[in-house]
Design an enzyme around this catalytic site. Structure first.
Site, mmCIF file in Angstrom:
data_model
loop_
_atom_site.group_PDB
_atom_site.id
_atom_site.type_symbol
_atom_site.label_atom_id
_atom_site.label_comp_id
_atom_site.label_asym_id
_atom_site.label_seq_id
_atom_site.Cartn_x
_atom_site.Cartn_y
_atom_site.Cartn_z
ATOM 1 N N LEU A 37 0.629 -1.255 0.032
ATOM 2 C CA LEU A 37 0.003 0.004 -0.120
ATOM 3 C C LEU A 37 1.042 1.346 0.100
ATOM 4 O O LEU A 37 1.947 1.338 0.537
ATOM 5 C CB LEU A 37 -0.983 0.025 1.346
ATOM 6 C CG LEU A 37 -2.048 -1.192 1.285
ATOM 7 C CD1 LEU A 37 -2.820 -0.902 2.725
ATOM 8 C CD2 LEU A 37 -2.615 -1.331 -0.171
ATOM 9 N N GLY A 40 -1.649 6.392 -2.609
ATOM 10 C CA GLY A 40 -2.971 6.339 -3.644
ATOM 11 C C GLY A 40 -4.066 5.611 -3.066
ATOM 12 O O GLY A 40 -5.195 5.736 -2.967
ATOM 13 N N HIS A 41 -3.635 4.194 -2.296
ATOM 14 C CA HIS A 41 -4.476 3.441 -1.711
ATOM 15 C C HIS A 41 -5.087 4.095 -0.490
ATOM 16 O O HIS A 41 -6.480 4.008 -0.290
ATOM 17 C CB HIS A 41 -3.733 1.937 -1.444
ATOM 18 C CG HIS A 41 -3.300 1.163 -2.196
ATOM 19 N ND1 HIS A 41 -1.951 1.135 -2.208
ATOM 20 C CD2 HIS A 41 -3.750 0.301 -3.303
ATOM 21 C CE1 HIS A 41 -1.667 0.213 -3.663
ATOM 22 N NE2 HIS A 41 -2.845 -0.195 -3.898
ATOM 23 N N GLY A 151 -8.746 3.639 -8.047
ATOM 24 C CA GLY A 151 -8.075 4.735 -8.676
ATOM 25 C C GLY A 151 -8.088 4.659 -10.009
ATOM 26 O O GLY A 151 -8.255 3.629 -10.899
ATOM 27 N N LYS A 153 -5.697 5.661 -11.957
ATOM 28 C CA LYS A 153 -4.531 5.422 -12.623
ATOM 29 C C LYS A 153 -4.639 4.089 -13.441
ATOM 30 O O LYS A 153 -4.058 4.060 -14.535
ATOM 31 C CB LYS A 153 -3.322 5.024 -11.475
ATOM 32 C CG LYS A 153 -1.923 4.966 -12.068
ATOM 33 C CD LYS A 153 -0.667 4.439 -11.189
ATOM 34 C CE LYS A 153 -0.928 3.028 -10.993
ATOM 35 N NZ LYS A 153 -0.365 2.299 -11.990
ATOM 36 N N ASP A 154 -5.419 3.087 -13.005
ATOM 37 C CA ASP A 154 -5.610 1.984 -13.856
ATOM 38 C C ASP A 154 -6.788 2.185 -14.713
ATOM 39 O O ASP A 154 -7.693 1.465 -14.415
ATOM 40 C CB ASP A 154 -5.602 0.687 -12.899
ATOM 41 C CG ASP A 154 -4.247 0.206 -12.305
ATOM 42 O OD1 ASP A 154 -3.282 0.198 -12.921
ATOM 43 O OD2 ASP A 154 -4.128 0.162 -11.131
#
Length: 282
Positions: A37, A40-41, A151, A153-154
């Site tokens: 982690l 972001g998490h 998120g 990002k993915d």
């Protein structure tokens, strides 16, 4: 409330805990992770806590979404450190099952989303999104969460999960949260820990050149020219390879050269033996 977080290992333990919460009228948010982690998490956890009465973080390194045994073996695992990061946030439970809980003996089902997974990451990591869709469907069924937090990002993964939830009528709302970045723009990722100091210094060129390309496209530069310039600049900065640099329709991820509807610039590139992905709205 902070303190020692219960770490649940079995589906039975998880369901007993969730049943009690729901009996009391609580809403549940889930943050699916593979551990290692970072901030972001933690931003996803905070978002879940703002919306939901109870929050569960799942930690499971899913073997079905790795196309390389070496990549699976090398993926960072740091459960104790992860729990220490979550403790101050007051997470209600961590669900960290073994593979036998997620894929018990005789398991024979796979969830496959057509279309979206067949480009970009799907071309470079065959079967990856089948593994993602299967494990996310299982986690949604196990937790019975009202909301799940992912998120941006993915981005491609997010669209796959959204499509799956819509198509299968899964009663879990998928909540997208902004990408968390380092001061130099690099997207936070568990894989960043594998970058050498030299590679880390180079890595910031990826978001920098993507941002420059997005600005150029908005100013009228033809999309192919902007993408070619960004790719060349990333390689010149020290990246070993650019797997793709594409402008796509935001939801379908079909290639586009138009900016008259929501579009996303997505890229994947390798530096120092580490593969980084990123995306930005255009």
């Amino acid at each position: 409330m902070t303190g020692v977080i219960p770490i649940l290992r079995t589906v039975t333990e998880l369901r007993d805990r969730v049943r009690g919460w729901k009996r009391a009228g609580a809403t549940l948010g889930v943050v699916p992770t593979m551990g290692a982690l970072h901030d972001g998490h933690l931003s996803l956890v905070r978002a879940a806590q703002r919306d939901c009465d109870r929050v569960v973080v799942t930690i499971f390194v899913n073997p079905r979404q790795f196309d390389s045994p070496d990549d699976l073996a090398g993926y960072p695992r740091s459960e104790a450190a992860d729990a220490a990061l979550l403790a101050p946030l007051g997470v209600d439970a961590v669900f960290a099952p073994g593979a036998d809980q997620v894929y018990p003996k005789g398991f024979a089902t796979s969830v496959r989303v057509a279309g979206i997974p067949e480009r970009l990451e799907g071309l470079h990591r065959p079967g990856h999104f089948d593994g993602v869709a299967t494990v996310v469907a299982k986690l949604f069924g196990m937790t019975q969460a009202e909301r799940a937090y992912f998120g941006e990002k993915d981005w491609q993964q997010l669209q796959v999960v959204r499509r799956m939830v819509a198509d299968l009528d899964i009663p879990t709302e998928v909540v997208a949260c902004p990408t968390i970045r380092e001061a130099d723009g690099l997207a936070r990722s568990s894989r960043n820990a594998r970058l050498t100091a030299e590679a880390r210094a180079v890595a910031a060129a990826l978001p920098r050149e993507m941002t420059r390309a997005a600005r150029a496209m908005r100013a009228g530069m033809p999309v192919p020219q902007a993408l070619a310039a960004a790719t060349a600049a990333v390689l010149a900065a020290g990246f070993d390879r650019v797997d793709y640099m594409e402008l796509c329709e935001a939801q379908t991820l079909l290639w586009t050269d138009r900016l008259d509807s929501p579009a996303r610039l997505l890229a994947a590139a390798r530096v120092g033996g580490v593969r980084l992905i990123d995306n930005i709205a255009v």
